[in-house]
Design a protein around this motif. Structure first.
Motif, PDB file in Angstrom:
ATOM      1  N   UNK A 344       0.756  -1.341  -0.049  1.00 27.35           N
ATOM      2  CA  UNK A 344       0.130   0.009   0.014  1.00 27.35           C
ATOM      3  C   UNK A 344       0.734   1.186   0.148  1.00 27.35           C
ATOM      4  N   UNK A 345       0.393   2.295   0.836  1.00 31.00           N
ATOM      5  CA  UNK A 345       0.998   3.634   0.804  1.00 31.00           C
ATOM      6  C   UNK A 345       1.464   3.784   2.263  1.00 31.00           C
ATOM      7  N   UNK A 346       2.432   4.667   2.562  1.00 26.79           N
ATOM      8  CA  UNK A 346       2.860   4.862   3.868  1.00 26.79           C
ATOM      9  C   UNK A 346       3.740   6.355   3.879  1.00 26.79           C
ATOM     10  N   UNK A 347       3.663   7.135   4.825  1.00 22.75           N
ATOM     11  CA  UNK A 347       4.546   8.403   4.931  1.00 22.75           C
ATOM     12  C   UNK A 347       4.967   8.353   6.239  1.00 22.75           C
ATOM     13  N   UNK A 348       6.205   8.769   6.510  1.00 20.71           N
ATOM     14  CA  UNK A 348       6.656   8.838   7.679  1.00 20.71           C
ATOM     15  C   UNK A 348       7.741   9.955   7.725  1.00 20.71           C
ATOM     16  N   UNK A 349       8.254  10.478   8.933  1.00 23.20           N
ATOM     17  CA  UNK A 349       9.256  11.294   8.847  1.00 23.20           C
ATOM     18  C   UNK A 349       9.529  11.674  10.438  1.00 23.20           C
ATOM     19  N   UNK A 350      10.683  12.337  10.663  1.00 27.39           N
ATOM     20  CA  UNK A 350      11.032  12.887  11.925  1.00 27.39           C
ATOM     21  C   UNK A 350      11.209  14.536  11.949  1.00 27.39           C
ATOM     22  N   UNK A 351      10.776  15.067  12.659  1.00 25.75           N
ATOM     23  CA  UNK A 351      11.107  16.635  13.066  1.00 25.75           C
ATOM     24  C   UNK A 351      11.240  16.962  14.503  1.00 25.75           C
ATOM     25  N   UNK A 352      12.696  17.458  14.766  1.00 27.25           N
ATOM     26  CA  UNK A 352      13.021  17.414  15.973  1.00 27.25           C
ATOM     27  C   UNK A 352      12.792  16.304  17.032  1.00 27.25           C
ATOM     28  N   UNK A 360      -1.716   3.049   4.900  1.00 26.84           N
ATOM     29  CA  UNK A 360      -3.052   2.537   4.360  1.00 26.84           C
ATOM     30  C   UNK A 360      -2.482   1.443   3.246  1.00 26.84           C
ATOM     31  N   UNK A 361      -2.915   0.171   3.902  1.00 25.07           N
ATOM     32  CA  UNK A 361      -2.423  -1.163   3.216  1.00 25.07           C
ATOM     33  C   UNK A 361      -3.631  -2.025   3.079  1.00 25.07           C
ATOM     34  N   UNK A 362      -3.304  -3.087   2.626  1.00 20.75           N
ATOM     35  CA  UNK A 362      -4.179  -4.592   2.481  1.00 20.75           C
ATOM     36  C   UNK A 362      -4.579  -5.014   4.058  1.00 20.75           C
ATOM     37  N   UNK A 363      -5.490  -5.744   3.939  1.00 14.84           N
ATOM     38  CA  UNK A 363      -5.873  -6.233   5.205  1.00 14.84           C
ATOM     39  C   UNK A 363      -4.855  -7.132   6.293  1.00 14.84           C
ATOM     40  N   UNK A 364      -4.695  -6.661   7.598  1.00 12.87           N
ATOM     41  CA  UNK A 364      -3.855  -7.496   8.219  1.00 12.87           C
ATOM     42  C   UNK A 364      -4.239  -8.696   8.765  1.00 12.87           C
ATOM     43  N   UNK A 365      -5.753  -8.905   9.059  1.00 15.14           N
ATOM     44  CA  UNK A 365      -6.452 -10.054   9.621  1.00 15.14           C
ATOM     45  C   UNK A 365      -7.291 -10.828   8.817  1.00 15.14           C
ATOM     46  N   UNK A 366      -7.157 -10.626   7.675  1.00 15.97           N
ATOM     47  CA  UNK A 366      -8.046 -11.237   6.875  1.00 15.97           C
ATOM     48  C   UNK A 366      -7.368 -11.175   5.288  1.00 15.97           C
ATOM     49  N   UNK A 367      -7.935 -11.958   4.266  1.00 17.91           N
ATOM     50  CA  UNK A 367      -7.576 -12.004   3.006  1.00 17.91           C
ATOM     51  C   UNK A 367      -8.161 -11.039   2.024  1.00 17.91           C
TER      52      UNK A 367
END
Length: 553
Positions: A344-352, A360-367
């Motif tokens: 899927x998609x993800x965003x991350x970062x560090x500021x101070x 936002x991805x496919x399901x973790x607990x089901x198909x």
């Protein structure tokens, strides 16, 4: 007043005192007299030298040379003794000297044979050629003493120097090989490509897999920097699967069985696949690690593809080369199925002091369905991570959330997490708390008969303490202890193969050591005890000892 010899006087006396006739081996009475005269000369020289040292000041005033007095004493006593030996014939002398020459010849032959043997064994023939190889013995008649024997000393080849040269040669070859590898990596890095990886080998005590040895996982990490702000990363993972779990049941099998304790990372219904593969857009921060610690540097990232989900704090250790312990904590193995990983998609970062991630991805607990969530972290008095097993100082607190949605975007499961890390000097404490809250009852259907077991809520936590012992052992050694609990509200659950089995709350206590031999090799030892708790699952061990070797490249 101190007494000293000039270089010429010292050299002359050394030669004079070093004269040793073959009379030591003589059988005749006249030669015994020669010996007596010889030693009388040396005794006289010693006595006179001692007297001259005590009266050096007086002698120096009279311009009397120690060398002249010493020479005079030697000639008087020695020539007197030689008068008794005048009757010896040349044949008697040859008869006495012959055994000595024969003995010398035998020693020379032995040394020559030994030198040839060492030359054949040594890969560097030049080192052998530098050692003495031959010696000669000559007999030269002397009119004054009828004969004298002079030999050139033979030195045995120094085997220690040869071994040292072989070790030096091997070290140079290894160094050259490392330099070639480094050059290849530098060339690849200059072209935007970085390559790394690892694999691990495990040995276990009696366990449910009925296997003593196993290969855990083999991972190859790739990073490629296209432009200043565009890059790509990938991680190819191969799981050992020593227990031979069928591909259909593989995704549901415990990671300690299928992949040696490291998360299979969404590699699909099989023991091999891409755990990570994404394209990255970044600002400020140009480091694009495929897995592990992603909040080391200030910056901003947007990624699309397959990746590990930064939920709680154990996501940093999905790869065994990054984990101090051997097994993952119970929150990862039981509540995240070895580690959240999705497409899927993800965003991350560090500021101070702040860091964040949203995915936002496919399901973790089901198909089917999808998952959305993220993590927000706060770092206080924090130093940058020191990679390869270093301790992080400071405090970090994080909160995480994941919503698992069905295909119609209805909430199916909600997962909450809190993590806390504290490091000071040689100690490091890591804790995680997770709560899984399903929205529907756990219902089991078999042959048209349904059984409702209520809400399958789960709560889990662990506390791990890591102590760096390098200041005492002078080696990069870490000791760790971990206590963990898993508390399911339900008493029935599906096993990895889909069968219904009974489950109970589990407590685990793990202790162990981690020793980093060098940048490429690490040894780990761990013992885990369930403290009397158990379940009916196929692959559950009440006590387990594991030794692991991790090789990085």
């Amino acid at each position: 007043m101190s007494l000293s010899f000039s270089p010429l006087e010292f050299e002359f006396l050394a030669k004079l005192y070093g004269v040793k006739l073959a009379s030591i081996y003589a059988k005749g009475s006249n030669f015994r007299l020669i010996n007596i005269g010889y030693y009388m000369a040396l005794l006289a020289i010693g006595i006179m030298t001692n007297l001259m040292r005590r009266n050096a000041a007086l002698l120096s005033k009279q311009n009397v040379s120690i060398l002249s007095i010493t020479t005079l004493c030697y000639l008087v006593f020695f020539n007197a003794s030689m008068g008794f030996a005048a009757e010896l014939s040349e044949s008697d002398i040859r008869r006495i000297v012959a055994p000595m020459l024969q003995e010398k010849d035998e020693k020379i032959k032995q040394l020559e044979a030994r030198i040839k043997q060492l030359e054949q064994q040594s890969p560097n023939s030049q080192s052998a050629e530098q050692n003495p190889s031959t010696s000669k013995a000559n007999v030269t008649p002397n009119p004054a003493s009828a004969t004298a024997v002079t030999t050139t000393s033979t030195q045995q080849p120094n085997t220690k120097s040869i071994v040292h040269s072989e070790t030096t040669l091997l070290s140079k070859e290894l160094s050259a090989l490392h330099e070639e590898v480094d050059k290849l990596k530098e060339t690849a890095h200059e072209n935007g490509l970085a390559i790394s990886g690892f694999f691990d080998i495990n040995a276990k005590t009696d366990n449910s897999t009925e296997q003593t040895f196993s290969v855990g996982s083999i991972e190859l990490d790739l990073e490629y920097d296209y432009f200043d702000e565009i890059a790509a990363s990938a991680a190819l993972v191969l799981c050992g699967n020593s227990s031979g779990i069928d591909p259909v049941s593989f995704p549901s099998a415990p990671v300690a069985v299928s992949c040696g304790g490291s998360g299979p990372g969404g590699i699909g219904a099989g023991p091999a696949g891409f755990a990570v593969a994404f394209i990255d857009y970044h600002r400020v921060d140009h480091s694009i690690p495929p897995r592990g610690r992603i909040f080391n540097n200030q910056g901003f990232h947007i990624q699309a593809g397959r990746f590990d989900l930064p939920f709680s704090n154990d996501y940093q250790n999905y790869a065994n080369k990054d984990r101090v312990t051997i097994t993952a904590p119970i929150t990862t193995t039981r509540m995240q199925f070895g580690g959240f990983n999705g497409d899927g998609l993800r965003t991350y970062g560090t500021w101070k002091m702040l860091n964040y991630s949203v995915f936002f991805t496919d399901a973790m607990y089901a198909a089917s369905g999808s998952s959305v969530g993220g993590r927000l972290g706060l770092m206080l008095a924090n130093n940058a991570y020191r990679l390869h097993g270093g301790q992080q100082e400071g405090i970090e607190i994080g909160i995480s959330h994941l919503s698992d949605l069905d295909y119609a975007n209805n909430l199916r499961n909600a997962v909450y997490g809190v993590d806390f890390s504290f490091g000071y000097r040689f100690l490091r404490l890591q804790s995680e708390f997770m709560w899984l809250r399903p929205q529907d009852h756990f219902v089991y259907e078999d042959a048209g008969v349904s059984q409702d077991f209520g809400y399958a809520n789960e709560f889990g936590y662990h506390t791990t303490v890591i102590a760096g012992l390098e200041q005492w052992f002078k080696k990069p050694v870490f000791a760790f202890i971990r206590y963990a609990q898993w508390q399911p509200k339900h008493r029935m659950a599906f096993d990895y193969d889909g069968s219904l089995v009974g489950v109970n709350p589990i407590s685990l206590l793990s202790v162990g050591l981690n020793y980093q031999l060098n940048d490429y090799m690490r040894f780990k030892f761990e013992y885990t005890d369930s403290l009397g708790t158990d379940t009916d699952e196929r692959y559950f061990d009440k006590q387990l000892g594991i030794a692991q070797m991790v090789i990085s490249f």
